[in-house]
Design a protein around this motif. Structure first.
Motif, PDB file in Angstrom:
ATOM      1  N   THR A  93       0.814  -1.218   0.000  1.00 16.72           N
ATOM      2  CA  THR A  93       0.000   0.000   0.000  1.00 16.72           C
ATOM      3  C   THR A  93       0.848   1.269   0.000  1.00 16.72           C
ATOM      4  OG1 THR A  93      -0.143  -0.072   2.418  1.00 16.72           O
ATOM      5  CG2 THR A  93      -1.923  -1.131   1.175  1.00 16.72           C
ATOM      6  N   LEU A  94       2.095   1.175   0.442  1.00 14.57           N
ATOM      7  CA  LEU A  94       2.966   2.342   0.490  1.00 14.57           C
ATOM      8  C   LEU A  94       4.298   1.994  -0.164  1.00 14.57           C
ATOM      9  CD1 LEU A  94       3.064   5.278   1.538  1.00 14.57           C
ATOM     10  CD2 LEU A  94       4.150   4.398   3.624  1.00 14.57           C
ATOM     11  N   SER A  95       4.684   2.798  -1.184  1.00 12.94           N
ATOM     12  CA  SER A  95       5.918   2.556  -1.926  1.00 12.94           C
ATOM     13  C   SER A  95       6.688   3.855  -2.080  1.00 12.94           C
ATOM     14  CB  SER A  95       5.615   1.975  -3.311  1.00 12.94           C
ATOM     15  OG  SER A  95       4.800   0.832  -3.228  1.00 12.94           O
ATOM     16  N   SER A 136       5.015  17.940  -6.534  1.00  9.27           N
ATOM     17  CA  SER A 136       3.876  17.505  -7.336  1.00  9.27           C
ATOM     18  C   SER A 136       3.020  16.523  -6.551  1.00  9.27           C
ATOM     19  CB  SER A 136       4.349  16.834  -8.634  1.00  9.27           C
ATOM     20  OG  SER A 136       5.129  17.711  -9.425  1.00  9.27           O
ATOM     21  N   VAL A 137       1.697  16.634  -6.723  1.00  8.89           N
ATOM     22  CA  VAL A 137       0.741  15.716  -6.102  1.00  8.89           C
ATOM     23  C   VAL A 137      -0.158  15.170  -7.207  1.00  8.89           C
ATOM     24  CG1 VAL A 137      -1.094  15.421  -4.414  1.00  8.89           C
ATOM     25  CG2 VAL A 137       0.788  17.002  -3.936  1.00  8.89           C
ATOM     26  N   LEU A 138      -0.265  13.839  -7.293  1.00  6.91           N
ATOM     27  CA  LEU A 138      -1.066  13.187  -8.320  1.00  6.91           C
ATOM     28  C   LEU A 138      -2.023  12.208  -7.645  1.00  6.91           C
ATOM     29  CD1 LEU A 138       2.289  12.994  -9.277  1.00  6.91           C
ATOM     30  CD2 LEU A 138       1.072  13.116 -11.434  1.00  6.91           C
ATOM     31  N   PHE A 139      -3.317  12.349  -7.924  1.00  7.38           N
ATOM     32  CA  PHE A 139      -4.339  11.572  -7.217  1.00  7.38           C
ATOM     33  C   PHE A 139      -5.329  10.989  -8.214  1.00  7.38           C
ATOM     34  CE2 PHE A 139      -8.543  11.361  -5.163  1.00  7.38           C
ATOM     35  CZ  PHE A 139      -8.244  10.485  -4.115  1.00  7.38           C
ATOM     36  N   ASP A 140      -5.692   9.713  -7.995  1.00  8.62           N
ATOM     37  CA  ASP A 140      -6.708   9.040  -8.802  1.00  8.62           C
ATOM     38  C   ASP A 140      -7.626   8.246  -7.882  1.00  8.62           C
ATOM     39  OD1 ASP A 140      -5.632   9.309 -11.756  1.00  8.62           O
ATOM     40  OD2 ASP A 140      -3.900   8.686 -10.562  1.00  8.62           O
ATOM     41  N   HIS A 141      -8.933   8.288  -8.182  1.00  5.58           N
ATOM     42  CA  HIS A 141      -9.888   7.479  -7.409  1.00  5.58           C
ATOM     43  C   HIS A 141     -10.990   6.987  -8.338  1.00  5.58           C
ATOM     44  CE1 HIS A 141     -12.253   5.935  -4.113  1.00  5.58           C
ATOM     45  NE2 HIS A 141     -13.298   6.587  -4.573  1.00  5.58           N
ATOM     46  N   PRO A 158      -4.376   3.013  -0.622  1.00  6.75           N
ATOM     47  CA  PRO A 158      -5.208   2.466   0.459  1.00  6.75           C
ATOM     48  C   PRO A 158      -6.171   1.396  -0.027  1.00  6.75           C
ATOM     49  CG  PRO A 158      -5.942   4.663  -0.163  1.00  6.75           C
ATOM     50  CD  PRO A 158      -4.664   4.437  -0.881  1.00  6.75           C
ATOM     51  N   SER A 159      -6.474   1.392  -1.342  1.00  4.61           N
ATOM     52  CA  SER A 159      -7.327   0.352  -1.916  1.00  4.61           C
ATOM     53  C   SER A 159      -6.979   0.242  -3.399  1.00  4.61           C
ATOM     54  CB  SER A 159      -8.815   0.706  -1.742  1.00  4.61           C
ATOM     55  OG  SER A 159      -9.154   1.811  -2.555  1.00  4.61           O
ATOM     56  N   ASP A 177      -8.795   1.061  -5.644  1.00  2.00           N
ATOM     57  CA  ASP A 177      -9.484   2.148  -6.342  1.00  2.00           C
ATOM     58  C   ASP A 177      -8.833   3.515  -6.136  1.00  2.00           C
ATOM     59  OD1 ASP A 177     -11.447   0.296  -7.132  1.00  2.00           O
ATOM     60  OD2 ASP A 177     -12.525   0.578  -5.237  1.00  2.00           O
ATOM     61  N   THR A 178      -7.858   3.613  -5.251  1.00  2.00           N
ATOM     62  CA  THR A 178      -7.314   4.923  -4.886  1.00  2.00           C
ATOM     63  C   THR A 178      -5.794   4.902  -4.970  1.00  2.00           C
ATOM     64  OG1 THR A 178      -9.168   5.256  -3.379  1.00  2.00           O
ATOM     65  CG2 THR A 178      -7.276   6.724  -3.126  1.00  2.00           C
ATOM     66  N   ASN A 179      -5.247   5.986  -5.526  1.00  2.00           N
ATOM     67  CA  ASN A 179      -3.803   6.089  -5.715  1.00  2.00           C
ATOM     68  C   ASN A 179      -3.387   7.537  -5.480  1.00  2.00           C
ATOM     69  OD1 ASN A 179      -1.195   6.420  -7.116  1.00  2.00           O
ATOM     70  ND2 ASN A 179      -1.560   4.348  -7.873  1.00  2.00           N
ATOM     71  N   LEU A 180      -2.516   7.763  -4.501  1.00  2.00           N
ATOM     72  CA  LEU A 180      -2.020   9.106  -4.198  1.00  2.00           C
ATOM     73  C   LEU A 180      -0.496   9.088  -4.261  1.00  2.00           C
ATOM     74  CD1 LEU A 180      -2.340  12.053  -3.156  1.00  2.00           C
ATOM     75  CD2 LEU A 180      -2.247  11.103  -0.832  1.00  2.00           C
ATOM     76  N   THR A 181       0.076   9.972  -5.078  1.00  2.00           N
ATOM     77  CA  THR A 181       1.528  10.062  -5.232  1.00  2.00           C
ATOM     78  C   THR A 181       1.986  11.481  -4.959  1.00  2.00           C
ATOM     79  OG1 THR A 181       1.606   8.286  -6.875  1.00  2.00           O
ATOM     80  CG2 THR A 181       3.466   9.796  -6.824  1.00  2.00           C
ATOM     81  N   ILE A 182       3.047  11.604  -4.172  1.00  2.02           N
ATOM     82  CA  ILE A 182       3.679  12.896  -3.894  1.00  2.02           C
ATOM     83  C   ILE A 182       5.133  12.806  -4.343  1.00  2.02           C
ATOM     84  CG2 ILE A 182       4.303  14.568  -2.112  1.00  2.02           C
ATOM     85  CD1 ILE A 182       1.959  13.551  -0.462  1.00  2.02           C
TER      86      ILE A 182
END
Length: 709
Positions: free
Chosen positions: A224-226, A310-315, A258-259, A261-266
């Motif tokens: 879940t965390l990379s 940069s912040v990149l988010f997908d849900h 976290p799932s 369906d959700t992807n958050l990258t900083i």
């Protein structure tokens, strides 16, 4: 959005209001609930929502980019991850594998083998990334967020990117305010959900010493965390005396999943460059070695320091509805000082005039883009709808300096040192705020016909302060652009298309924006038998309202219109397990249609060759016994002649430049690579016409030892 050219106006045009209303209504239709859409259809067949497919990196496949030179999807066509065959436009993708195979050291080298793209036309002037697409300037973007015009911007570091996407032609509907040539979108490396890495050391021509790393892994056992860390340190000179080309680059990224369906990258990155902007040019008509330096050793400098977050988010909400957002904050400082030859005498003297030119720029930028995508099916119609908003805040200070420099005898050069001061001719403070609303729609009928529509409105609030005259100018603009395309899937392997697209770019505080229009027809072929993509496109691209200074009045006016008609052919193919090739050919016919009192109507545009062609072939010789795999790469780039000025009085001849690469696998995860650019040291004048000549880059050889895991 780096737009320091604005116009003085405080109006919201009627078309802006109509555009906003149209976009808003369209968005309401797109986001309407299923029952309403079913009632509107007048049929008992309910809407079927498409199940989401989870794909990493914003809908792209970064693993494929590291394994193949052939990409299948792109985000640059419409900000939706789309099969390249389904996009009614010319798109080229340079993957990380291609970049490494060719040993590309900078952005210009990354783009050299791309159809429609011309590079190196400023020769040994190393201040910026210089390239044109289809004869026009092209804006650059990172993860779909604008960086601005590379002419005057910061040279990007290719090692930071997973791939480079090139969208050709007018594209303001996709990316916002820009020139009509095209767009270059850099896709940032992100953490992967697995352990990977590489480390390398490089040495070569001009005392080049470089080392870099790119590695990552999961922090948590469940993935879940990379994280990912990328960096390089370079200490080098350039091909001319008194040069410097040093760089420190660091980038770190964290991805949280976290799932499914959700992807958050900083991602945070730091770029620090210390260099020299060029050799100062060479006297017109001479044939000095590239190493000769006619600037000032104590004054020629080029420094860059930039920090970016940069912040990149997908849900994925399910039922075909997804949300994505990219945001970036950057704080950049850059400057240069340049002493160069400004005039070569014609009376037999060997003493050339020189000038001092300098610039100091500080810019702080925040930009965010957010969008909703809804995919659904209506009987035999597949629908993909995207509605998005963008906000861009830019504050910048720009000081320009110019003045005469001591002359120099090119047969006996004597350097005079840095000047005590250089006259300040420009000092501007810009405060620019842009808001945009855009809509994209793809409708696929019976899996054969794809109708594509794009609409966008940009509202620009622009303030510019002249610190010398202590005056302020303001502009409040509303600009609407549109595009439309029709694609026909002849077979699963072949697609043909026709499209229309627009661009818009304010360039002055008092004048109408420059506008571009393009019509294009093309065909693409991607065989099932092996990885490959073949494409052909014909286009008619026009730019009008070009801003020029009228010599009769001394004021800027929108007095220009130019046109480029052309053909682009491109092939990327892995023909067998051993042979791959990259081939490109472009024909461009440019014409100045209007130029006010300046004349030159009927002439060709400057820096637009009729012909561009390139071919890169890579051959893999499999290992045998104790001998490891060997890769042999050979490339050739042809550039036709082009004029240095719109008057068509001075030009350069055509040229062919060869490049080569070799890689030997010492062990399973260890390789030794050699890259040679301009193999035969071909020499020609790439830029001239104002008092000095600038040669194309000469031969350079680099060797790299690389360890992967």
């Amino acid at each position: 959005m780096d737009m320091e050219r604005t116009r003085d106006s405080s109006r919201m045009t009627a078309i802006g209001y109509r555009s906003a209303l149209l976009l808003g209504c369209t968005a309401l239709v797109v986001l309407a609930p299923d029952p309403l859409l079913a009632q509107e259809s007048g049929s008992s067949n309910a809407v079927t929502s498409l199940e989401a497919i989870t794909v990493e990196a914003g809908g792209l496949d970064p693993d494929n980019d590291s394994k193949s030179i052939v990409a299948t999807k792109t985000l640059s066509g419409s900000k939706m991850a789309t099969d390249i065959l389904d996009i009614p436009a010319s798109v080229s993708v340079i993957t990380s594998k291609e970049i490494q195979e060719r040993g590309a050291q900078d952005v210009e080298q990354v783009l050299q083998y791309t159809a429609g793209v011309s590079t190196d036309f400023y020769g040994s002037d190393d201040r910026f990334d210089y390239f044109k697409i289809r004869g026009f300037d092209a804006y650059t973007y990172r993860d779909g967020l604008t960086l601005g015009d590379p002419f005057g911007g910061i040279r990007e570091e290719p090692y930071a990117f997973e791939r480079v996407e090139v969208l050709k032609g007018a594209n303001s509907t996709t990316f916002g305010v820009s020139d009509p040539g095209g767009a270059v979108n850099f896709v940032t490396k992100r953490p992967k959900s697995e352990r990977f890495g590489e480390a390398y050391v490089t040495g070569g021509s001009f005392d080049h010493r470089e080392t870099g790393v790119d590695f990552g892994d999961n922090i948590t056992e469940d993935g879940t965390l990379s994280y990912r860390l990328t960096g390089k340190v370079k200490r080098a000179d350039d091909e001319y005396d008194y040069s410097q080309d040093d760089e420190n680059f660091f980038m770190g990224g964290l991805t949280w999943r976290p799932s499914d369906d959700t992807n958050l990258t900083i991602v945070f990155d730091h770029l620090d460059r210390d260099g020299v902007p060029g050799s100062g040019g060479h006297p017109v008509g001479t044939d000095f070695d590239r190493s000769r330096f006619f600037g000032e050793p104590d004054f020629n400098y080029r420094d860059v320091n930039r920090n970016t977050l940069s912040v990149l988010f997908d849900h994925d909400f399910g039922s075909g509805l997804t949300f994505s957002s990219n945001a970036r904050y950057s704080d950049a400082r850059s400057n240069f000082g340049y002493a160069y030859i400004s005039r070569t005498p014609t009376d037999g003297s060997t003493v050339a005039d020189r000038a001092f030119f300098a610039n100091d720029t500080a810019a702080e930028n925040f930009i965010i883009d957010a969008r909703l995508q809804y995919d659904a099916s209506f009987q035999d119609i597949d629908s993909r709808s995207l509605v998005g908003v963008e906000y861009n805040k830019l504050q910048s200070d720009n000081d320009g300096y110019f003045g005469a420099a001591p002359s120099i005898d090119w047969l006996n050069p004597v350097y005079t040192g840095a000047p005590a001061s250089v006259p300040l001719y420009q000092s501007l403070t810009n405060d620019q705020e842009t808001r945009a609303l855009y809509f994209q729609q793809d409708l696929t009928l019976s899996e054969k016909v794809i109708a594509t529509v794009g609409l966008r409105n940009d509202w620009l609030d622009l303030h510019q302060r002249n610190n010398i005259t202590d005056t302020t100018s303001e502009a409040d603009l509303s600009e609407f652009t549109k595009r439309a395309g029709l694609t026909y899937r002849v077979t699963d392997e072949v697609a043909a298309y026709v499209s229309y697209a627009e661009s818009v770019l304010p360039t002055s505080l008092t004048l109408e924006p420059e506008r571009g229009e393009q019509w294009e027809v093309g065909i693409k072929y991607r065989p099932d038998a092996f990885p490959a993509l073949f494409s052909a496109a014909l286009y008619d691209l026009t730019k009008n309202n070009i801003t020029r200074t009228n010599p009769a009045t001394g004021f800027q006016e929108t007095i220009g219109e130019v046109r480029v008609r052309g053909l682009d052919l491109e092939a990327k193919a892995e023909l067998t397990n051993n042979i791959s090739l990259i081939a490109a050919y472009s024909y461009m016919e440019s014409e100045i249609l209007e130029n006010g009192t300046l004349g030159n109507e009927g002439n060709e545009m400057s820096f637009v060759p009729h012909h561009l062609a390139s071919l890169w072939v890579n051959y893999l010789l499999p290992g045998e016994g104790s001998r490891g795999d060997m890769n042999f790469g050979l490339g050739a780039r042809y550039t036709g002649s082009y004029y240095f000025d719109d008057a068509n009085t001075q030009s350069t001849g055509s040229s062919v430049v060869f490049d080569a690469a070799f890689s030997y696998k010492i062990q399973e995860n260890t390789s030794f690579d050699v890259k040679v650019s301009n193999l035969f040291d071909e020499k020609q004048v790439s830029y001239g016409g104002f008092g000095a000549d600038f040669y194309n880059p000469g031969r350079a050889v680099y060797a790299t030892l690389r360890q992967t895991w």
